[in-house]
Scaffold this active site. Sequence first.
Site, mmCIF file in Angstrom:
data_model
loop_
_atom_site.group_PDB
_atom_site.id
_atom_site.type_symbol
_atom_site.label_atom_id
_atom_site.label_comp_id
_atom_site.label_asym_id
_atom_site.label_seq_id
_atom_site.Cartn_x
_atom_site.Cartn_y
_atom_site.Cartn_z
ATOM 1 N N ASP A 31 0.838 -1.201 0.000
ATOM 2 C CA ASP A 31 0.000 0.000 0.000
ATOM 3 C C ASP A 31 0.872 1.250 0.000
ATOM 4 O O ASP A 31 0.559 2.247 -0.630
ATOM 5 C CB ASP A 31 -0.899 0.027 1.240
ATOM 6 C CG ASP A 31 -1.905 -1.110 1.222
ATOM 7 O OD1 ASP A 31 -1.957 -1.827 0.201
ATOM 8 O OD2 ASP A 31 -2.616 -1.284 2.224
ATOM 9 N N SER A 80 -35.043 -7.487 -10.959
ATOM 10 C CA SER A 80 -34.774 -8.109 -9.678
ATOM 11 C C SER A 80 -34.666 -9.616 -9.937
ATOM 12 O O SER A 80 -34.720 -10.042 -11.085
ATOM 13 C CB SER A 80 -35.927 -7.698 -8.780
ATOM 14 O OG SER A 80 -36.025 -8.526 -7.710
ATOM 15 N N LEU A 81 -34.509 -10.415 -8.928
ATOM 16 C CA LEU A 81 -34.393 -11.858 -9.137
ATOM 17 C C LEU A 81 -35.476 -12.580 -8.357
ATOM 18 O O LEU A 81 -35.826 -12.174 -7.253
ATOM 19 C CB LEU A 81 -33.031 -12.349 -8.631
ATOM 20 C CG LEU A 81 -31.791 -11.926 -9.409
ATOM 21 C CD1 LEU A 81 -30.534 -12.214 -8.599
ATOM 22 C CD2 LEU A 81 -31.745 -12.645 -10.744
ATOM 23 N N GLU A 112 -22.962 -17.733 -9.190
ATOM 24 C CA GLU A 112 -22.206 -16.609 -8.631
ATOM 25 C C GLU A 112 -22.654 -16.370 -7.196
ATOM 26 O O GLU A 112 -23.808 -16.620 -6.864
ATOM 27 C CB GLU A 112 -22.496 -15.339 -9.452
ATOM 28 C CG GLU A 112 -22.099 -15.468 -10.901
ATOM 29 C CD GLU A 112 -22.646 -14.344 -11.774
ATOM 30 O OE1 GLU A 112 -23.192 -13.365 -11.231
ATOM 31 O OE2 GLU A 112 -22.529 -14.462 -13.000
ATOM 32 N N LYS A 114 -24.134 -14.319 -4.282
ATOM 33 C CA LYS A 114 -25.054 -13.177 -4.259
ATOM 34 C C LYS A 114 -24.582 -12.217 -3.172
ATOM 35 O O LYS A 114 -24.783 -12.439 -1.980
ATOM 36 C CB LYS A 114 -26.483 -13.640 -3.981
ATOM 37 C CG LYS A 114 -27.496 -12.516 -4.090
ATOM 38 C CD LYS A 114 -28.904 -13.085 -4.151
ATOM 39 C CE LYS A 114 -29.934 -12.013 -4.427
ATOM 40 N NZ LYS A 114 -30.019 -11.002 -3.392
ATOM 41 N N ASP A 116 -24.214 -9.084 -0.858
ATOM 42 C CA ASP A 116 -25.197 -8.223 -0.217
ATOM 43 C C ASP A 116 -24.707 -6.783 -0.273
ATOM 44 O O ASP A 116 -24.175 -6.257 0.687
ATOM 45 C CB ASP A 116 -25.374 -8.687 1.231
ATOM 46 C CG ASP A 116 -26.730 -8.297 1.751
ATOM 47 O OD1 ASP A 116 -27.523 -7.725 0.976
ATOM 48 O OD2 ASP A 116 -26.991 -8.549 2.936
ATOM 49 N N GLU A 171 -22.273 -5.077 -8.365
ATOM 50 C CA GLU A 171 -22.586 -4.820 -6.973
ATOM 51 C C GLU A 171 -21.473 -3.986 -6.345
ATOM 52 O O GLU A 171 -20.305 -4.339 -6.439
ATOM 53 C CB GLU A 171 -22.669 -6.182 -6.266
ATOM 54 C CG GLU A 171 -23.594 -6.238 -5.106
ATOM 55 C CD GLU A 171 -25.063 -6.221 -5.519
ATOM 56 O OE1 GLU A 171 -25.382 -6.214 -6.734
ATOM 57 O OE2 GLU A 171 -25.895 -6.171 -4.601
ATOM 58 N N TYR A 221 -17.970 -5.698 -7.859
ATOM 59 C CA TYR A 221 -17.880 -6.824 -8.782
ATOM 60 C C TYR A 221 -18.906 -6.639 -9.880
ATOM 61 O O TYR A 221 -20.075 -6.365 -9.586
ATOM 62 C CB TYR A 221 -18.190 -8.152 -8.079
ATOM 63 C CG TYR A 221 -17.064 -8.670 -7.222
ATOM 64 C CD1 TYR A 221 -15.764 -8.758 -7.718
ATOM 65 C CD2 TYR A 221 -17.312 -9.098 -5.925
ATOM 66 C CE1 TYR A 221 -14.739 -9.240 -6.925
ATOM 67 C CE2 TYR A 221 -16.282 -9.578 -5.126
ATOM 68 C CZ TYR A 221 -14.998 -9.650 -5.640
ATOM 69 O OH TYR A 221 -13.989 -10.121 -4.862
ATOM 70 N N LYS A 311 -31.633 -18.294 -1.831
ATOM 71 C CA LYS A 311 -31.344 -17.499 -0.637
ATOM 72 C C LYS A 311 -30.999 -18.423 0.527
ATOM 73 O O LYS A 311 -31.720 -19.390 0.798
ATOM 74 C CB LYS A 311 -32.569 -16.673 -0.246
ATOM 75 C CG LYS A 311 -32.931 -15.629 -1.285
ATOM 76 C CD LYS A 311 -32.237 -14.327 -1.013
ATOM 77 C CE LYS A 311 -33.258 -13.306 -0.600
ATOM 78 N NZ LYS A 311 -32.786 -11.954 -0.606
ATOM 79 N N CYS A 405 -29.188 6.332 37.144
ATOM 80 C CA CYS A 405 -28.222 5.414 36.529
ATOM 81 C C CYS A 405 -28.251 4.075 37.264
ATOM 82 O O CYS A 405 -28.119 4.029 38.485
ATOM 83 C CB CYS A 405 -26.832 6.009 36.593
ATOM 84 S SG CYS A 405 -25.547 4.835 36.128
ATOM 85 N N CYS A 408 -24.715 3.775 39.260
ATOM 86 C CA CYS A 408 -24.264 4.626 40.360
ATOM 87 C C CYS A 408 -25.386 5.421 41.010
ATOM 88 O O CYS A 408 -25.172 6.099 42.012
ATOM 89 C CB CYS A 408 -23.195 5.589 39.864
ATOM 90 S SG CYS A 408 -23.847 6.843 38.760
ATOM 91 N N CYS A 424 -25.891 8.993 31.941
ATOM 92 C CA CYS A 424 -25.616 9.164 33.359
ATOM 93 C C CYS A 424 -24.679 10.358 33.488
ATOM 94 O O CYS A 424 -23.693 10.462 32.768
ATOM 95 C CB CYS A 424 -24.948 7.897 33.901
ATOM 96 S SG CYS A 424 -23.980 8.173 35.388
ATOM 97 N N CYS A 429 -18.911 7.459 37.610
ATOM 98 C CA CYS A 429 -19.803 6.297 37.644
ATOM 99 C C CYS A 429 -19.009 5.007 37.409
ATOM 100 O O CYS A 429 -18.261 4.902 36.440
ATOM 101 C CB CYS A 429 -20.847 6.486 36.547
ATOM 102 S SG CYS A 429 -21.805 5.032 36.172
HETATM 103 P P1 AMP Z 1 -33.100 -8.994 -4.634
HETATM 104 O O1 AMP Z 1 -32.574 -7.649 -4.180
HETATM 105 O O2 AMP Z 1 -33.233 -9.974 -3.519
HETATM 106 O O3 AMP Z 1 -34.262 -8.872 -5.540
HETATM 107 O O4 AMP Z 1 -31.933 -9.617 -5.524
HETATM 108 C C1 AMP Z 1 -31.541 -9.014 -6.716
HETATM 109 C C2 AMP Z 1 -30.260 -8.285 -6.479
HETATM 110 O O5 AMP Z 1 -29.196 -9.159 -6.169
HETATM 111 C C3 AMP Z 1 -29.769 -7.588 -7.713
HETATM 112 O O6 AMP Z 1 -30.394 -6.351 -7.878
HETATM 113 C C4 AMP Z 1 -28.305 -7.417 -7.425
HETATM 114 O O7 AMP Z 1 -28.096 -6.180 -6.774
HETATM 115 C C5 AMP Z 1 -27.991 -8.469 -6.393
HETATM 116 N N1 AMP Z 1 -26.905 -9.376 -6.790
HETATM 117 C C6 AMP Z 1 -25.855 -9.705 -5.995
HETATM 118 N N2 AMP Z 1 -25.005 -10.539 -6.613
HETATM 119 C C7 AMP Z 1 -25.507 -10.758 -7.847
HETATM 120 C C8 AMP Z 1 -25.081 -11.542 -8.963
HETATM 121 N N3 AMP Z 1 -23.972 -12.275 -8.911
HETATM 122 N N4 AMP Z 1 -25.854 -11.519 -10.065
HETATM 123 C C9 AMP Z 1 -26.986 -10.779 -10.112
HETATM 124 N N5 AMP Z 1 -27.442 -10.035 -9.095
HETATM 125 C C10 AMP Z 1 -26.728 -10.016 -7.956
HETATM 126 ZN ZN ZN Z 2 -23.760 6.116 36.524
#
Ligand code: AMP
Ligand code: ZN
Length: 665
Positions: A31, A80-81, A112, A114, A116, A171, A221, A311, A405, A408, A424, A429
């Site tokens: 770094d 969406s999925l 892949e 998923k 968050d 994502e 990614y 999920k 508190c 104390c 407090c 304390c």
């Molecule tokens: P959901 O929000 O539960 O409807 O799931 C859909 C969301 O999953 C998409 O909008 C993406 O943001 C997310 N996601 C995360 N990883 C992936 C992936 N590998 N391929 C597609 N969607 C993904």
């Molecule tokens: Zn206290």
Amino acid sequence: MDVKKEIERLRKVIRHHDYQYYVLDQPEISDKEYDDLFKRLQALEEKHPDEVTPDSPTQRVGGEPVKGFKTVRHHRKMYSLDNTYTFDEIREWRDRLGKSLEENEKVEFVVELKIDGVSVNLMYENGSLSAGALRGDGEAGEDVTSNIRTIRAIPLNFFDGSRSRLEIRGEVFMSRGDFLAANKERLENEEPLFANPRNATAGALKTLDPKIVAKRRLLFYAHSLGECPAGEFVSQKDFLDKVKSWGLPVNLQTRLYPDLEGVIDFCRRWQEKRNTLDYEIDGIVIKVNALDQQKRLGVTQKSPRWAIAYKFPAQQATTKIRRIDVSVGRTGVLTPVAELDPVSCGGVTISHATLHNFDEIGRLGVHEGDKVLLERAGDVIPKVVKVLSRGPTEKKRASYVPGQCPSCGAGVVKEKEEEVAYRCVNPLCPAQVERRLVHFASRAAMDIEGMGEAVVQQLARDGHVKDVSDIYRLTKGDFLKLELFREKKAQNLYQGIQRSKQRPLSRFLFGLGIRHVGEKAALTLAQKFGTMDRLMQASLDELLSIHEVGEAIAASVYGFLHRKETAALIEKLKKAGLEMKEPPRHASSKLAGKIFVFTGELAGMTRPEAEDLVKSRGGEVTSSVSKKTSFVVVGDRPGSKYDKAVKLKVPVLDEEAFRKVVQEG
Ligand code: AMP
Ligand code: ZN
């Protein structure tokens, strides 16, 4: 030297290292070396402002804050999925596919992780990033281009590759470590905590000042394709491989399977080991690989038919609230905590959950004796999501804000009406003293081994210890009186405390728990002033003139240092023999240019001590092994870094060899 050429060269080198780091996960330089390159480029561009181009790596931290976000239309809808929760549902999905395709047509699947995070849409035109937007309602979303441009993992230009208009979706997310750090910072600033990394990421992306976004280390990614000319890609795998070679990060765990058995096995495996990743995933995405099949399968109103999410079971559990307790933090803030009938959730047993603050109790309508739903998101303290059924409510549903508190008995106040926190008011304390001591002794602060909560509790309870200076008066005899303490343990704790007297000023300052002073601010102050005496003499203006120190920090530090009690405390600590000095950054340069990585536990010193040893001799410590790593120091029970060291043929040191290297340089 031809400046123009040098600038171009530096940009190219920096882009190369971004690629090694974000896309290949194989950094070739430390770094520090990266920062040096970056600073060189910045310096040159400052001298030659005409040479600054918008795609220079230095231009990522955009200029002015944006004024609210415009909404932009996506060129192709972002779907969406559909979710599945069992392997049978995945098989049913496969059967449905079969009915829409030719009889016995072969289907390959890409799987892949998923992640968050927050889904974003990137527009590349002629290989340059021209816009970035959030998903919004799928048709249109917020234009967050200036924030997206600060994310180092997202290339501003392709290395080479397609010159057409391409929409690439992916994502944006945060590592667990950065998420915890972000929350720690919020805790110190007394801001509400983020519930999970996704919220923290969304919060960053929606910040109106790109400079603030740039501070969060957001990752990315690529995972999906939007608008693109026909024939550019033949399959999802082809898409991922190509964009990766053009410089976009794609997840390295992605796999291709010829049938469903591999897919299900992949889901099962990651469900088991999801917690080994340093980012959060909530499931697996399964996609039909061939784009021609995807096209024939088509989309529904909300989601593609050719993809599905599996999920993972939520890390949730139900249990009963035994009691609602109130805990007192080191600044006196009162936090309601639910004591639970112990229950297993996501692989760990939980017996406490946070209720955040007293407003939250009202919002949830929770009461002692209620049956509740709990949720655990990664490393976050479990929280109560909702009440499932009421307990026998004999006790009045009175407010749980205590009149005094619980530790104390002192008065409880809200400093400002708009604040949610009650405090407090008594700085002496015992509960606050206890929290402050635990913080002072913690790893990131004075790093006193053996002085955890249980020990501190006893010390504070017996009134031996009222402030941090008191621990330096304790003798081995005092420790022998503690529960479960024998000769050796008492001796170790005593030595640990003595050793902490030499800790650098930065750790000491952080350990004092001054409001708004996290590890970073503490280090900045310590490096600037060098000694506690000099810091005590600093004027408010002097503090404010430090680049990284904002108004809140300066005011808080100044206020703290000029309290009567602080002067007395520092005096006592000085008498006890604390140095409170920051060693010059490179006291010795024996190890200059050497990069160390640690794995496993060392027997004779803690990790922070070992790291300080390296740094004080001009060496560097990084967290991942690459070809540029000089040594991997291997302690007891090493992790995967050891395997990587062996694979890359990086010299490995055991503890004894490490000591020699550090001593001899
Ligand atoms: P959901 O929000 O539960 O409807 O799931 C859909 C969301 O999953 C998409 O909008 C993406 O943001 C997310 N996601 C995360 N990883 C992936 C992936 N590998 N391929 C597609 N969607 C993904
Ligand atoms: Zn206290």
